[in-house]
Design a protein around this motif. Structure first.
Motif, PDB file in Angstrom:
ATOM      1  N   UNK A   1      36.957  67.339  68.569  1.00  0.00           N
ATOM      2  CA  UNK A   1      38.031  66.479  69.071  1.00  0.00           C
ATOM      3  C   UNK A   1      39.150  66.406  68.038  1.00  0.00           C
ATOM      4  N   UNK A   2      40.396  66.395  68.531  1.00  0.00           N
ATOM      5  CA  UNK A   2      41.574  66.315  67.675  1.00  0.00           C
ATOM      6  C   UNK A   2      42.595  65.387  68.312  1.00  0.00           C
ATOM      7  N   UNK A   3      43.493  64.882  67.484  1.00  0.00           N
ATOM      8  CA  UNK A   3      44.597  64.059  67.963  1.00  0.00           C
ATOM      9  C   UNK A   3      45.840  64.932  68.060  1.00  0.00           C
ATOM     10  N   UNK A   4      46.670  64.657  69.069  1.00  0.00           N
ATOM     11  CA  UNK A   4      47.902  65.423  69.242  1.00  0.00           C
ATOM     12  C   UNK A   4      48.957  64.565  69.921  1.00  0.00           C
ATOM     13  N   UNK A   5      50.219  64.854  69.599  1.00  0.00           N
ATOM     14  CA  UNK A   5      51.342  64.248  70.315  1.00  0.00           C
ATOM     15  C   UNK A   5      51.521  65.066  71.585  1.00  0.00           C
ATOM     16  N   UNK A   6      51.428  64.401  72.739  1.00  0.00           N
ATOM     17  CA  UNK A   6      51.471  65.123  74.011  1.00  0.00           C
ATOM     18  C   UNK A   6      52.808  64.988  74.739  1.00  0.00           C
ATOM     19  N   UNK A   7      53.761  64.231  74.179  1.00  0.00           N
ATOM     20  CA  UNK A   7      55.023  64.054  74.903  1.00  0.00           C
ATOM     21  C   UNK A   7      56.248  64.599  74.161  1.00  0.00           C
ATOM     22  N   UNK A   8      56.057  65.540  73.238  1.00  0.00           N
ATOM     23  CA  UNK A   8      57.182  66.306  72.705  1.00  0.00           C
ATOM     24  C   UNK A   8      57.491  67.417  73.695  1.00  0.00           C
ATOM     25  N   UNK A   9      58.731  67.911  73.734  1.00  0.00           N
ATOM     26  CA  UNK A   9      59.007  69.059  74.597  1.00  0.00           C
ATOM     27  C   UNK A   9      58.262  70.292  74.078  1.00  0.00           C
ATOM     28  N   UNK A  10      57.861  71.205  74.965  1.00  0.00           N
ATOM     29  CA  UNK A  10      57.203  72.430  74.515  1.00  0.00           C
ATOM     30  C   UNK A  10      58.087  73.182  73.522  1.00  0.00           C
ATOM     31  N   UNK A  11      57.447  73.885  72.599  1.00  0.00           N
ATOM     32  CA  UNK A  11      58.177  74.606  71.550  1.00  0.00           C
ATOM     33  C   UNK A  11      57.743  76.065  71.544  1.00  0.00           C
ATOM     34  N   UNK A  12      58.713  76.946  71.637  1.00  0.00           N
ATOM     35  CA  UNK A  12      58.441  78.383  71.627  1.00  0.00           C
ATOM     36  C   UNK A  12      58.177  78.829  70.187  1.00  0.00           C
ATOM     37  N   UNK A  13      57.011  79.424  69.955  1.00  0.00           N
ATOM     38  CA  UNK A  13      56.660  79.960  68.643  1.00  0.00           C
ATOM     39  C   UNK A  13      56.329  81.424  68.861  1.00  0.00           C
ATOM     40  N   UNK A  14      57.293  82.299  68.577  1.00  0.00           N
ATOM     41  CA  UNK A  14      57.118  83.712  68.911  1.00  0.00           C
ATOM     42  C   UNK A  14      57.004  83.843  70.412  1.00  0.00           C
ATOM     43  N   UNK A  15      55.962  84.540  70.867  1.00  0.00           N
ATOM     44  CA  UNK A  15      55.727  84.699  72.305  1.00  0.00           C
ATOM     45  C   UNK A  15      54.835  83.598  72.873  1.00  0.00           C
ATOM     46  N   UNK A  16      54.485  82.623  72.049  1.00  0.00           N
ATOM     47  CA  UNK A  16      53.551  81.567  72.435  1.00  0.00           C
ATOM     48  C   UNK A  16      54.302  80.255  72.655  1.00  0.00           C
ATOM     49  N   UNK A  17      53.986  79.545  73.741  1.00  0.00           N
ATOM     50  CA  UNK A  17      54.594  78.249  74.013  1.00  0.00           C
ATOM     51  C   UNK A  17      53.610  77.150  73.594  1.00  0.00           C
ATOM     52  N   UNK A  18      53.947  76.429  72.533  1.00  0.00           N
ATOM     53  CA  UNK A  18      53.119  75.328  72.062  1.00  0.00           C
ATOM     54  C   UNK A  18      53.528  74.072  72.828  1.00  0.00           C
ATOM     55  N   UNK A  19      52.556  73.447  73.504  1.00  0.00           N
ATOM     56  CA  UNK A  19      52.843  72.330  74.394  1.00  0.00           C
ATOM     57  C   UNK A  19      52.578  70.957  73.777  1.00  0.00           C
ATOM     58  N   UNK A  20      51.775  70.905  72.724  1.00  0.00           N
ATOM     59  CA  UNK A  20      51.477  69.647  72.031  1.00  0.00           C
ATOM     60  C   UNK A  20      51.500  69.895  70.531  1.00  0.00           C
ATOM     61  N   UNK A  21      51.689  68.821  69.760  1.00  0.00           N
ATOM     62  CA  UNK A  21      51.654  68.904  68.307  1.00  0.00           C
ATOM     63  C   UNK A  21      50.313  68.366  67.828  1.00  0.00           C
ATOM     64  N   UNK A  22      49.441  69.261  67.378  1.00  0.00           N
ATOM     65  CA  UNK A  22      48.146  68.863  66.838  1.00  0.00           C
ATOM     66  C   UNK A  22      48.377  68.222  65.472  1.00  0.00           C
ATOM     67  N   UNK A  23      47.741  67.072  65.241  1.00  0.00           N
ATOM     68  CA  UNK A  23      48.011  66.280  64.046  1.00  0.00           C
ATOM     69  C   UNK A  23      46.998  66.510  62.932  1.00  0.00           C
ATOM     70  N   UNK A  24      47.482  66.439  61.712  1.00  0.00           N
ATOM     71  CA  UNK A  24      46.616  66.586  60.551  1.00  0.00           C
ATOM     72  C   UNK A  24      47.270  66.007  59.322  1.00  0.00           C
ATOM     73  N   UNK A  25      46.525  66.008  58.245  1.00  0.00           N
ATOM     74  CA  UNK A  25      46.992  65.528  56.950  1.00  0.00           C
ATOM     75  C   UNK A  25      46.795  66.631  55.926  1.00  0.00           C
ATOM     76  N   UNK A  26      47.613  66.630  54.877  1.00  0.00           N
ATOM     77  CA  UNK A  26      47.456  67.599  53.790  1.00  0.00           C
ATOM     78  C   UNK A  26      46.351  67.159  52.850  1.00  0.00           C
ATOM     79  N   UNK A  27      45.531  68.128  52.428  1.00  0.00           N
ATOM     80  CA  UNK A  27      44.549  67.832  51.387  1.00  0.00           C
ATOM     81  C   UNK A  27      45.216  68.004  50.020  1.00  0.00           C
ATOM     82  N   UNK A  28      44.436  67.955  48.939  1.00  0.00           N
ATOM     83  CA  UNK A  28      44.986  68.052  47.584  1.00  0.00           C
ATOM     84  C   UNK A  28      45.700  69.369  47.321  1.00  0.00           C
TER      85      UNK A  28
END
Length: 123
Positions: free
Chosen positions: A76-103
């Protein structure tokens, strides 16, 4: 947009509770993970199930240094589901998967410590 991931970064400027509620953060279960060799920065393509109201959405996630393709499905992961889709190369990313930076500045996925229903909203 460049995000500073340092732990010693000051808090962002104040927002209202209504501002917070406009960001729709939901829990979903990764159902598929595959390589994304065309991405500028190393990433995986994810398919995440957010339950019946939202359905399955796609995301590109720069998590290759801390996760393997085999360990992602079922997580299970958390994601922002109401941003507009974002084209990344030939791939359409529909949500922003959330995370934090480690050390070391690598992304660690943000998830509940116990299973919750897919589609549950952060509040």
């Amino acid at each position: 947009m460049h995000l500073n991931h340092a732990a010693d970064t000051p808090a962002a400027s104040e927002i209202t509770f209504d501002d917070f509620l406009r960001v729709d953060i939901r829990i979903g279960t990764i159902i598929e993970a595959e390589p994304f060799p065309e991405a500028r920065k190393p990433a995986f393509k994810l398919k995440i199930d957010f339950g019946p109201a939202i359905g399955v959405r796609k995301s590109s996630a720069q998590i290759v240094d801390r996760y393997t393709l085999d360990e992602l499905p079922g997580r299970q992961v958390a994601a922002v589901v109401n941003f507009p889709p974002r084209q990344i190369g030939k791939f359409m990313s529909e949500v922003l998967t959330l995370g934090f930076s480690d050390d070391e500045g690598e992304v660690i996925l943000f998830a509940p410590d116990r299973s919750v229903p897919d589609g549950s909203r952060l509040f």
